[in-house]
Design a protein around this motif. Structure first.
Motif, PDB file in Angstrom:
ATOM      1  N   SER A 136       1.497   6.052  -6.117  1.00  0.00           N
ATOM      2  CA  SER A 136       0.215   5.962  -6.821  1.00  0.00           C
ATOM      3  C   SER A 136       0.395   5.847  -8.329  1.00  0.00           C
ATOM      4  N   THR A 137       1.582   6.214  -8.829  1.00  0.00           N
ATOM      5  CA  THR A 137       1.836   6.138 -10.270  1.00  0.00           C
ATOM      6  C   THR A 137       2.253   4.738 -10.717  1.00  0.00           C
ATOM      7  N   TYR A 138       2.507   3.849  -9.771  1.00  0.00           N
ATOM      8  CA  TYR A 138       2.940   2.489 -10.126  1.00  0.00           C
ATOM      9  C   TYR A 138       1.755   1.733 -10.718  1.00  0.00           C
ATOM     10  N   ALA A 139       1.977   1.106 -11.864  1.00  0.00           N
ATOM     11  CA  ALA A 139       0.884   0.484 -12.612  1.00  0.00           C
ATOM     12  C   ALA A 139       0.205  -0.646 -11.850  1.00  0.00           C
ATOM     13  N   CYS A 140       0.949  -1.355 -11.011  1.00  0.00           N
ATOM     14  CA  CYS A 140       0.381  -2.512 -10.306  1.00  0.00           C
ATOM     15  C   CYS A 140      -0.273  -2.146  -8.977  1.00  0.00           C
ATOM     16  N   ARG A 141      -0.285  -0.865  -8.672  1.00  0.00           N
ATOM     17  CA  ARG A 141      -0.969  -0.426  -7.453  1.00  0.00           C
ATOM     18  C   ARG A 141      -2.370   0.027  -7.818  1.00  0.00           C
ATOM     19  N   PRO A 142      -3.402  -0.561  -7.209  1.00  0.00           N
ATOM     20  CA  PRO A 142      -4.776  -0.163  -7.559  1.00  0.00           C
ATOM     21  C   PRO A 142      -5.039   1.285  -7.180  1.00  0.00           C
ATOM     22  N   ARG A 143      -5.705   2.014  -8.067  1.00  0.00           N
ATOM     23  CA  ARG A 143      -6.006   3.418  -7.805  1.00  0.00           C
ATOM     24  C   ARG A 143      -7.201   3.518  -6.863  1.00  0.00           C
ATOM     25  N   SER A 144      -7.027   4.322  -5.822  1.00  0.00           N
ATOM     26  CA  SER A 144      -8.091   4.511  -4.848  1.00  0.00           C
ATOM     27  C   SER A 144      -8.928   5.734  -5.225  1.00  0.00           C
ATOM     28  N   PHE A 145      -9.993   5.939  -4.464  1.00  0.00           N
ATOM     29  CA  PHE A 145     -10.862   7.097  -4.703  1.00  0.00           C
ATOM     30  C   PHE A 145     -10.096   8.396  -4.494  1.00  0.00           C
ATOM     31  N   ILE A 146      -9.195   8.398  -3.509  1.00  0.00           N
ATOM     32  CA  ILE A 146      -8.411   9.598  -3.229  1.00  0.00           C
ATOM     33  C   ILE A 146      -7.410   9.865  -4.350  1.00  0.00           C
ATOM     34  N   ASP A 147      -6.817   8.815  -4.913  1.00  0.00           N
ATOM     35  CA  ASP A 147      -5.878   8.985  -6.020  1.00  0.00           C
ATOM     36  C   ASP A 147      -6.546   9.661  -7.215  1.00  0.00           C
ATOM     37  N   THR A 183       0.819  -1.214   0.000  1.00  0.00           N
ATOM     38  CA  THR A 183       0.000   0.000   0.000  1.00  0.00           C
ATOM     39  C   THR A 183       0.855   1.266   0.000  1.00  0.00           C
ATOM     40  N   SER A 184       2.158   1.125   0.306  1.00  0.00           N
ATOM     41  CA  SER A 184       3.060   2.284   0.298  1.00  0.00           C
ATOM     42  C   SER A 184       3.644   2.562  -1.075  1.00  0.00           C
ATOM     43  N   GLU A 185       3.344   1.718  -2.054  1.00  0.00           N
ATOM     44  CA  GLU A 185       3.853   1.954  -3.404  1.00  0.00           C
ATOM     45  C   GLU A 185       3.304   3.258  -3.966  1.00  0.00           C
ATOM     46  N   GLU A 221       9.305  18.906  -1.168  1.00  0.00           N
ATOM     47  CA  GLU A 221       8.290  19.787  -0.604  1.00  0.00           C
ATOM     48  C   GLU A 221       6.997  19.774  -1.410  1.00  0.00           C
ATOM     49  N   ASP A 222       7.104  19.598  -2.731  1.00  0.00           N
ATOM     50  CA  ASP A 222       5.914  19.609  -3.576  1.00  0.00           C
ATOM     51  C   ASP A 222       5.360  18.207  -3.830  1.00  0.00           C
ATOM     52  N   ASP A 223       5.816  17.231  -3.062  1.00  0.00           N
ATOM     53  CA  ASP A 223       5.375  15.855  -3.246  1.00  0.00           C
ATOM     54  C   ASP A 223       3.939  15.702  -2.754  1.00  0.00           C
ATOM     55  N   THR A 224       3.064  15.156  -3.599  1.00  0.00           N
ATOM     56  CA  THR A 224       1.653  14.995  -3.235  1.00  0.00           C
ATOM     57  C   THR A 224       1.322  13.581  -2.790  1.00  0.00           C
ATOM     58  N   GLU A 225       2.328  12.711  -2.749  1.00  0.00           N
ATOM     59  CA  GLU A 225       2.085  11.338  -2.298  1.00  0.00           C
ATOM     60  C   GLU A 225       1.733  11.330  -0.817  1.00  0.00           C
ATOM     61  N   ALA A 226       0.975  10.315  -0.416  1.00  0.00           N
ATOM     62  CA  ALA A 226       0.574  10.191   0.982  1.00  0.00           C
ATOM     63  C   ALA A 226       1.797   9.953   1.871  1.00  0.00           C
ATOM     64  N   ILE A 227       1.675  10.362   3.130  1.00  0.00           N
ATOM     65  CA  ILE A 227       2.750  10.143   4.084  1.00  0.00           C
ATOM     66  C   ILE A 227       2.998   8.644   4.235  1.00  0.00           C
ATOM     67  N   GLY A 228       4.254   8.260   4.201  1.00  0.00           N
ATOM     68  CA  GLY A 228       4.599   6.845   4.316  1.00  0.00           C
ATOM     69  C   GLY A 228       4.659   6.133   2.979  1.00  0.00           C
ATOM     70  N   SER A 229       4.395   6.862   1.886  1.00  0.00           N
ATOM     71  CA  SER A 229       4.451   6.261   0.557  1.00  0.00           C
ATOM     72  C   SER A 229       5.828   6.470  -0.061  1.00  0.00           C
ATOM     73  N   GLY A 230       6.097   5.684  -1.100  1.00  0.00           N
ATOM     74  CA  GLY A 230       7.386   5.782  -1.785  1.00  0.00           C
ATOM     75  C   GLY A 230       8.140   4.473  -1.710  1.00  0.00           C
ATOM     76  N   TRP A 231       9.044   4.289  -2.652  1.00  0.00           N
ATOM     77  CA  TRP A 231       9.762   3.014  -2.718  1.00  0.00           C
ATOM     78  C   TRP A 231      10.658   2.777  -1.509  1.00  0.00           C
ATOM     79  N   ALA A 232      11.184   3.856  -0.929  1.00  0.00           N
ATOM     80  CA  ALA A 232      12.012   3.673   0.268  1.00  0.00           C
ATOM     81  C   ALA A 232      11.187   3.057   1.393  1.00  0.00           C
ATOM     82  N   SER A 233       9.951   3.544   1.582  1.00  0.00           N
ATOM     83  CA  SER A 233       9.073   2.996   2.611  1.00  0.00           C
ATOM     84  C   SER A 233       8.698   1.549   2.305  1.00  0.00           C
ATOM     85  N   VAL A 234       8.495   1.268   1.019  1.00  0.00           N
ATOM     86  CA  VAL A 234       8.151  -0.103   0.617  1.00  0.00           C
ATOM     87  C   VAL A 234       9.248  -1.081   1.028  1.00  0.00           C
ATOM     88  N   TRP A 235      10.492  -0.734   0.728  1.00  0.00           N
ATOM     89  CA  TRP A 235      11.585  -1.662   0.999  1.00  0.00           C
ATOM     90  C   TRP A 235      11.914  -1.759   2.478  1.00  0.00           C
TER      91      TRP A 235
END
Length: 338
Positions: free
Chosen positions: A188-199, A184-186, A296-310
């Motif tokens: 939102s632009t990753y193709a294999c991550r399902p898009r949510s209502f918020i995305d 879920t931390s992937e 600073e201009d990152d719109t991804e949710a807190i805790g998201s990103g590949w670093a968090s995933v790994w």
């Protein structure tokens, strides 16, 4: 974020160092540092923030970010140990019950945790690995499944002296949750991550991020408090002291109760309590900055990103390794107590 985190962690590290060796409530540090002088502590806390915001250099903050990654990893490891300690304590407590209901409760709880894990794995395969092109997600989910199966099999082996199904089920569920959290931390632009209502709604991203940030901060503070007050470091409390205090309270002898409250062994390790808050401050800075990758201009949710995933996926294997050591250590070193 780094400056605020650095000031906060410095304050709690200083408190932790100052309280090393505090074992009795009669120690002057109990009242002077841990429980009292709140105004002085608030002033020191504010002064540290002013110092780091006004005079700390960017190079110093980069060095702190590197240290915070190590501290955050330690915080996660301690959380894993606490989960394992809770699982073993839970199993021992219910298994020692004389009524058959305790055993039934163990079986139901074990089956429920395994069933929940299976349901989560099915959900992960359906949502995060919808086709064969999602190689990364398929590998992550499959590796976690294999790890959980191997740990369960080793638990059932006669050589695993500490092997019990309830702790195994708890570890399986925790590893499954970590894997799901990693997916879920992937981004939102990753193709294999399902898009949510918020995305799909840009105007909802900022409010959702604020809610996520608040929930994250509350969760980290709660985890730090639970870890800091935990007794799994074998810090035993004098039962005679507690019984005397209870008797004093029951008898309504306020004077005797007041004296009992002023002395006696502390109920948890004060130094470790503040250390956990220092590490939690480091961990929070990593969450808010995507382990140093957010802008600073990152719109991804807190805790998201590949670093968090790994980091979360690594935590799956770290948890498995710690539990595996709990299983095999008594057989490898039969003369030592674990």
């Amino acid at each position: 974020v780094y400056r605020a985190s650095c000031a906060t962690s410095t304050f709690f590290f200083a408190m932790s160092a100052a309280l090393i060796g505090t074992k009795d409530r009669s120690d002057f540090r109990d009242k002077a540092l841990h429980r009292g002088n709140w105004m002085l502590k608030v002033l020191a806390f504010v002064a540290l923030h002013a110092f780091f915001f006004l005079w700390a250099t960017d190079e110093g903050m980069e060095a702190y970010a590197a240290a915070a990654r190590l501290g955050s990893g330690l915080f996660l490891v301690i959380q894993m140990i606490i989960v394992l300690d809770f699982a073993f304590a839970w199993n021992e407590s219910w298994a020692s019950g004389e009524h058959w209901g305790w055993v039934a409760g163990l079986l139901v709880s074990t089956l429920a945790m395994y069933a929940t894990s299976v349901a989560l794995f099915v959900e992960m395969y359906e949502s995060y690995a919808p086709n064969r092109e999602c190689h990364r997600n398929i590998a992550m989910i499959t590796c976690t499944v294999v790890l959980c199966v191997v740990l369960t099999v080793i638990t059932l082996h006669p050589a695993a002296r500490e092997g019990c199904l309830l702790p195994s089920a708890a570890v399986t569920l925790y590893c499954t949750y970590l894997c799901y959290s990693a997916l879920t931390s992937e981004p939102s632009t990753y193709a294999c991550r399902p898009r949510s209502f918020i995305d799909a709604n840009e105007e909802l991203k900022k409010p959702a991020n604020l809610v996520t940030t608040a929930f994250t901060l509350v969760s980290v503070v709660y985890a730090a408090m639970r870890a800091g007050e935990s007794n799994f470091w074998d810090m035993e409390v004098d039962e005679s002291f507690q019984s005397e205090l209870r008797e004093a309270l029951n008898d309504g002898d306020e004077e005797e109760a007041g004296e009992g409250d002023a002395s006696g062994p502390v109920k948890y390790n004060y130094s470790f309590f503040h250390l956990m808050f220092a590490l939690a401050a480091m961990y929070t800075s990593m969450l808010l900055t995507g382990w140093g990758t957010r802008h600073e201009d990152d719109t991804e949710a807190i805790g998201s990103g590949w670093a968090s995933v790994w980091v979360k996926f690594f935590s799956v294997w770290a948890t498995g390794a710690i539990y595996l050591w709990c299983l095999i250590a008594p057989a490898l070193f039969p003369d030592r107590e674990f």
